[in-house]
Every structure is written in structure tokens, then in C-alpha cells.
Design a protein around this motif. Sequence first.
Motif, mmCIF file in Angstrom:
data_model
loop_
_atom_site.group_PDB
_atom_site.id
_atom_site.type_symbol
_atom_site.label_atom_id
_atom_site.label_comp_id
_atom_site.label_asym_id
_atom_site.label_seq_id
_atom_site.Cartn_x
_atom_site.Cartn_y
_atom_site.Cartn_z
ATOM 1 N N ILE A 433 34.143 29.851 -10.534
ATOM 2 C CA ILE A 433 33.308 29.892 -9.338
ATOM 3 C C ILE A 433 34.195 30.457 -8.228
ATOM 4 O O ILE A 433 35.028 29.732 -7.672
ATOM 5 C CB ILE A 433 32.762 28.501 -8.961
ATOM 6 C CG1 ILE A 433 31.857 27.960 -10.074
ATOM 7 C CG2 ILE A 433 31.987 28.561 -7.657
ATOM 8 C CD1 ILE A 433 32.563 27.085 -11.075
ATOM 9 N N GLN A 437 32.117 33.124 -1.788
ATOM 10 C CA GLN A 437 30.691 32.997 -2.071
ATOM 11 C C GLN A 437 29.881 33.409 -0.846
ATOM 12 O O GLN A 437 30.374 33.416 0.281
ATOM 13 C CB GLN A 437 30.366 31.542 -2.418
ATOM 14 C CG GLN A 437 31.023 31.026 -3.684
ATOM 15 C CD GLN A 437 30.284 31.434 -4.945
ATOM 16 O OE1 GLN A 437 29.083 31.720 -4.913
ATOM 17 N NE2 GLN A 437 31.001 31.475 -6.059
ATOM 18 N N ARG A 440 29.871 29.449 1.007
ATOM 19 C CA ARG A 440 30.992 28.740 0.368
ATOM 20 C C ARG A 440 30.819 27.225 0.423
ATOM 21 O O ARG A 440 31.250 26.508 -0.482
ATOM 22 C CB ARG A 440 32.316 29.135 1.014
ATOM 23 C CG ARG A 440 32.421 28.790 2.481
ATOM 24 C CD ARG A 440 33.754 29.145 3.100
ATOM 25 N NE ARG A 440 33.790 28.742 4.506
ATOM 26 C CZ ARG A 440 34.065 27.504 4.904
ATOM 27 N NH1 ARG A 440 34.340 26.561 4.013
ATOM 28 N NH2 ARG A 440 34.060 27.199 6.197
ATOM 29 N N ALA A 443 28.711 26.111 -2.393
ATOM 30 C CA ALA A 443 29.489 26.138 -3.636
ATOM 31 C C ALA A 443 30.324 24.865 -3.768
ATOM 32 O O ALA A 443 30.436 24.291 -4.858
ATOM 33 C CB ALA A 443 30.381 27.376 -3.673
ATOM 34 N N SER A 475 39.720 29.431 -5.891
ATOM 35 C CA SER A 475 38.555 29.518 -6.767
ATOM 36 C C SER A 475 38.589 28.368 -7.776
ATOM 37 O O SER A 475 39.652 27.833 -8.102
ATOM 38 C CB SER A 475 38.531 30.858 -7.500
ATOM 39 O OG SER A 475 38.420 31.931 -6.586
ATOM 40 N N VAL A 527 24.734 29.909 -6.137
ATOM 41 C CA VAL A 527 26.193 29.962 -6.290
ATOM 42 C C VAL A 527 26.544 30.909 -7.429
ATOM 43 O O VAL A 527 25.968 30.829 -8.522
ATOM 44 C CB VAL A 527 26.768 28.556 -6.570
ATOM 45 C CG1 VAL A 527 28.271 28.625 -6.841
ATOM 46 C CG2 VAL A 527 26.477 27.626 -5.397
ATOM 47 N N ARG A 528 27.479 31.791 -7.183
ATOM 48 C CA ARG A 528 27.901 32.778 -8.184
ATOM 49 C C ARG A 528 28.898 32.156 -9.161
ATOM 50 O O ARG A 528 29.929 31.614 -8.760
ATOM 51 C CB ARG A 528 28.530 33.988 -7.479
ATOM 52 C CG ARG A 528 28.751 35.190 -8.389
ATOM 53 C CD ARG A 528 29.147 36.421 -7.594
ATOM 54 N NE ARG A 528 30.587 36.520 -7.394
ATOM 55 C CZ ARG A 528 31.219 36.222 -6.270
ATOM 56 N NH1 ARG A 528 30.534 35.796 -5.218
ATOM 57 N NH2 ARG A 528 32.532 36.355 -6.167
#
Length: 876
Positions: A433, A437, A440, A443, A475, A527-528
Motif C-alpha cells: 500500500i 495515496q 493518505r 489509507a 509504504s 485505497v491503492r
Amino acid sequence: MNLKPQPESQKFIRLVNNVAVLSLLLLFLFLSVVYAASPARPEPEDRITPPETFFGFQPGADRKIARWDRIVDYFYLLEKESPKIKVINLGPSTMGHPFLLVIISSPENLKNLDNIKEINRKISDPRNVPPEEIPELIARGRAIICQSMSLHATEIGGTQMAPELAYELLSGSDPETEKILENVVFLMIPCFNPDGQVMVTDWYYRTLGTEYEGSSLPYLYHKYAGHDNNRDGEFLNLQESLYAARILYREWNPQAYVDHHHMGSYGPRLYIPPYCEPIRPHADPLIWRELAWFGSHMAYRLEEAGKTGVINDAIFPGWGHFGWHWITPFHNIAGMLTESASARLATPIFIHPDQLRGESRGFPAYEPQTNFPHPWEGGWWRLRDIAEQQKIAARAVLDLAARHRETLLRNAYLKAIRQIERGASEKPGALIIPVDQHDRLTAIKMINTLLLSGIEIHRLTANLRADGVIYPAGSFVINKAQPKRGLIKNLLERTLYPDNYWTRSSDGRPLRPYDLATHTMAEFMGVRVEQLTDFPKEGLEVITQPIKPEGKISSGPAGYRLDGRLNDSFRAVSLLLSKKIKIFRTDIDKEDFNCGDFLIPLAPLSLLREVAAETGVDFLPLKNMPASGFHEVRRLRVGLYQRFYGGNMDEGWTRLLLEKFNLPYVTIMDADIKSGSLPSKIDLLILPADSPSIIMGEAGGEFRRLENFPPEYRSGLGKEGLEKLKEFVSRGGALVCLGASCNLAIEKFGLQLKNAVTGLDSREFFCPGSTLKVSFDRHNPLAYGLPEKGLALFYDSPAFYLLPGQESEKYRVVVRYEERELLQSGWLIGEKHLSKKAAVVEAVYGRGQIILIGLRAQHRAQTHGTFKLLFNTIIR
């Protein structure tokens, strides 16, 4: 003959008597010492108060419900009377009632709970345990079984049964009970929803003896969630969910969990495990075998006791929502469900044999079949019937665990180690993750929620170069080689609902999933998450505690800027507006800010520090105040429409969301609208997702019949309320319609719009709770802060297209579905019906505005990725 004793004989007799008395005294003293030195003995049965003595009636008696406060008192009394029970108050419920965990086991086990818990922790996560130590741990361990009662407050049987189950375990001296206490640590949640239990009990006694006796509660039986409190096993938005997650996911990791429920009245008397098809992927296969194992033992015990109408392997599929009994299999827990046929709360119901029906998954007709060999023939159905069958099922689980303690513990080890091995061998083997983002802070909320579920997460301490990408320090990395691999894959990877024999009827119609078709947390939250081929070997730290972001404050020459992409910026803005701070918002992109950012020229530093600490938002330096392209922010006065007929769960979740983000609102009822007083109270009215007929009060055929509720709890706008609502909007008010309530605006306000998916056959169009690809008009104020492309949850959602007309200039599309390949996760049939259709539309109506948010922007306070669509209607 002279029979008088002689003086010498009298002396001898006195001596013998004295010796005898002295011997008895010495024997008594000896026995007293021996007894005092012996181990403590269980209290005799007659020292433990039976529930019928305490409550004044047998649990499950007709027209009697024990209230939660009295049940709490009873459990504390049992704790005083027996060394086999430990009562723990985990804290207050949402509305302040005690949330209890009751632990029942042998006195020796209760004294040794910390050690038992540690043994179980090692078995459940054996990554740092040498394999040769596992057999000894299994030999020393105890089976841990958790069962919860009456999560849904109108399903009262479990909580009424719990005191009797506890009493029998504490007072019983039969071999089966002794074996259970010796081999099992029983974790009982006697009431999962204390607030609702109190509401329902009070409502029942209020209506007892009236024509409304046994009727459902007219409002939500949880302050926010109502029936949806069983849809919070992954996001953990509710206080009660946090307690359950602590028990199930982190502290105890039981081998099995059973959630006792009720279902409809006109089918089988009791559903027990296993589930039917389809099953959700990525659980260890042993889970499904264990469910059948436990269910078979329940079925045998129920049949042995003469209980009829018991079904298993039908009705409830293995792919359901991510509530407690359906999510626990992905924690390597045999998560199970029982469902008893309902009475009318504590009032008996008579069911004619002709009323009994099948017509459900795996149960086409009310006739004998292998998983339903002994049908119930009809008659009176009572709460006592429910309590008895749930008690038998609950004891059967404990009995099986006691008989096969070592097998259960060995299975726990096997499930964990095999998931670890699968994760270690699969490619990609990890998820990352990235710290950069779109939002963020959202996330970080996702990371914290995953931590509460017991998932191990690492953080990069340095930049990582992997798979041709450089990921910055900070990350988050998740190794799939861990026991909860199945949960990780379901929450963070794309999931597709099966389209096969098990999910379609004989005529090809799709069978609706039990709730959504996907529960992909990352997609809901925007969220990526990216795949990594391998888990990094170095440069990592384990996150052991939830992350608390600390907002930083950096002043610029023109003041401060808040990133409009952050959901929490709206919270910070609302807190500042409550303190009368002047705030502006940008309408264009510039070099040093984005469209939708918030600008704060001046505010007390102490206040900014307080808000930054509370929200985690950074106050960024503002270099220059723009000469144009911005406007002053105002926060509209918000009203949230609330109805009766059992309440509206979407309304409850929306309330919770607004409170979490410090967005003030007032509750608006029918009378407020009909009085014509809305303009003096609010600027904007939110209609939660609901059927137009229910909102209007035309609910007789579609929902609950009106006459089931007292007159003061019958709601609906009616023609009068509708005209007042139109007047409110036309004179400058804003109406926000969520989900299905958009159809009310289209039908009743004469909008130049049509729902593109209404009335279609399910073989032509079907999309049951799926994430779809959309594009946002990020320069429209209603989409400020959103990305150009994203995902949205479609669930009973309307989709819009504009009809020919004379006032087309009054309509603007804010969010639109993509042209093709719309499905990200879930199930979609008939993509063409959504292609390029509008998902969110704003329309001018008189001097006011109607905003139609068809997609589920704030569904269950879970879809963080689209919260801003609602927030932007409030913060203007």
C-alpha cells in the motif's frame, strides 16, 4: 437382684465416656484440617440459583422476556456462587449498557486462562514455533469455543437461553458436562446487542395485551445499524464490533464460533451448519469440513432430543456478507450460524401445515430430503421451543469440542500452517500500500482496521525498488505468508462472484447473493493496493499498534491550506467553522494548490494545533491568496429524514458517518416536513436510500403492513408532505437523494430523467453489490477532491439518462459510469445498460437544487472512496 453399679464400675464408665468424647474431638479436628487442606470443591447444585428462581419464570416462557440489566445481574450472581464462571465487562455498548464476555470452564482452567490463551496463540500462528513443540502444545491446550446470542435484537431466543445454558453447565455433574468443563474454554457473548435487547424488551411489555403485542420495533434496534450490525465484521465501525474483534480476531482466536439467530416463521424450525453453495474462496478447506462435522453433531443431538424441522446445507450459502459467522472462516475459525424459526417475540404463533414452505436454496419444497429428514408438522410455535433447540445446538458444539479437543487444536495448527505455506509459494507473494495515496489518511484508517483484524503489517523503513518500481519509505507491506491469508485476499484483491449452476435458477435467472457480491475493502475505501512478486527481506518494521497521524502545522505568507482530497479535511473544516473561522475554497487548479483545496488566511495557532491533533490533517503553507477562482465556504444546515416501519438502516449509517466527521445535522420526521417549517430549521435535506412507496407511506403491500404499528408510529409524507417538500426545494432548499430514494425525486418531482435499469429482467441486467469503474467531473463542486477515475459501489442503485425536454440546461452529470469493462469486483450482467450512464446528477428545481447520488456513496460508513460526494453537498 441389685442392679446398681458399684463405685469402681462408675469410675470405669466415666473414664470410657471421657475417652470416647476426646477421641471424637480429635477425629473432628483431624477431619477439619484434612478438609481445609484439600482442593476447593465445586459448589453443590442446590447452591447455584436456577434462572427460573431468579427471574420468576423459565427462560422462554410465553409472554415473558428477561431484560438485559436483570440478565447481567444473574451472571454476576452465578460468578459469586460458582468457581466455574468468570464475567468480564468489556465496556459500555453504543448506548452505555454493559457488554459482557462470560467465560465458563473448570476452576483449574479459569485459573490458567493466560497460559491457555498463550498456547492457543502459538497454535493459531505457528510461524515462530518449532514444529516439534506443536504436539506438546496441543496436549496442554484447551479447545476454545465462542458463541454469541441475539445479535439482532428481535431475535430474542439466544439471550433468553443463555442464562439457562450457563446454569446447566455450572450445576451439572454428569460426565458430559464435566468433560466439557475440563476440555473446553467456553466464551459466551450472552448478548451481542445490549441496547437493542433493552429496546425490544421495553417495547414488548409496552404493547403486551394490546392488538400490537409481538409487533416489531418501529425504529432501528441498534442506534446506528439496526439489522446491519451483522455487516460490520470487517470495517468495525460499531463499538460492539470492536469488542467482538478483540475476542475473536486477536485475544482468543477460538477454534469455532457460533452466532445464534432467528429466521422467518413459515419454513424449517431450525437451520444448522453447514452452509450450502456457493462458497467464498481462499478459506482453508478444513474449515468447510469442520462446519459439516459440527453441524452433523448438532443434527444428531437435536434428532435424539425429538426436535423436528431441522435443516442443514441449505438456505444460507457459504458466500455471504462479512458479518461475524461468515468472516470468521477467513480467520481460520469454524464460523457457524444457527437460525431458529421466529415466534412473535415472546408471543406464541400458530402455523397451519398449509403455510409451511420451502422455495429457498437447497430446499425447493417443504418435504423430507436428506438434509431435512424429519419435517415439523405445524402447530403452536413458542419462544420456549426456540430456547430449547438453540440450547441443544450450543451444547452439541461444546460436546464435540470436548470429545475431540486435540483434533480441533491440531486442525487449528494445520489451517494456519497451510495458509502460511500457500502464501509463501504463491506469486505475487505480497501486497504493498504505497504511502503516496490520493487520500493518505484514509489509507492509514484501512491499515488500522486491518490491524484490528489481527493481520500482520510491515512498514518500509527505506525506499524499496521492486518489480521495476521505487516505493517510498513509509509504504505498508503485507506478506501473504501468514495465517490470515484468506482474509487478506478477500479484502484487498479483486474478487469475482461465481456465475454458475449454484448461482442461477433453472430458468437462468441469477440468484441474488446474500448481501453484496464483493467486500473488497481497499476498493470501497479508494485505497491503492499493488502486488509485489516477493516479500522484501529487509528494510521493514512490524507495526504493533494502530497508527495515530499527527497533523503538522506550517504557516505560509498567506496562511494555511488543507488538501481537499482528504476526507478528514472536511472534518477539520467543520470543526473550524464551528469556531467561526473564515475559510475559502479553490475552484481552479493552480501551481501551489488543487481545485477543491481549503484556504485559511487566519486562525489561532492553538486552535489549529487542536484540530490537527484530532484529525491528523496537515495545515500546509499557503504562499499566495489567489486573486480569483475561489469562494468562501459555508456549511449548510443539514436535516436527515427518518421514518418508522422498523427504521431505515441507511439513515442510521448516515447519522454515524456525519457524527464521525463532526458534520452537524438534525433529524427530520414527517411532521417537520408537513408543518412547512423546514426553511427555519435546515438548508439541505438528505433522503437516505429507500423505496418511494415507503417514503410516501404507501407501504402496505411492499413493506410491513401499516396496521402492525400503533398509529403514532405510522409514517409517510403523503400528498401534503410531498407538496411541502417541493415548496422547500423550489424556494431555495437543497434535496439530496441517496440510492433508491432518487426514484422518488424522478417520479414525484417530474425531473427530466429516467432510471436506466428499472424494470429490466434480471437475466438482462443484474448487479448485486459490486464495485464499478466511474469517472468524476472533479471540477464540479460536488466532486471536488475526487480523482478523475475511480471505483463506486453499485447496490440497488439507479443509473440515469436525460430525457428530451425544454430545460436540459438545468442538469449536470457529476459522476458517470465508464463505457466498457465496468466491473472491478462482484457480479455484473448487462454492462451495456450502465455504459456511460450517469451515476450522480444535480438538477435545478425552482430556486433550489436536487442532487441524485445513485451510487452508494456512504454505504454502511464503509465506502470512504466516495464520501466526498456527500460531504461536498454540505460543505459548499
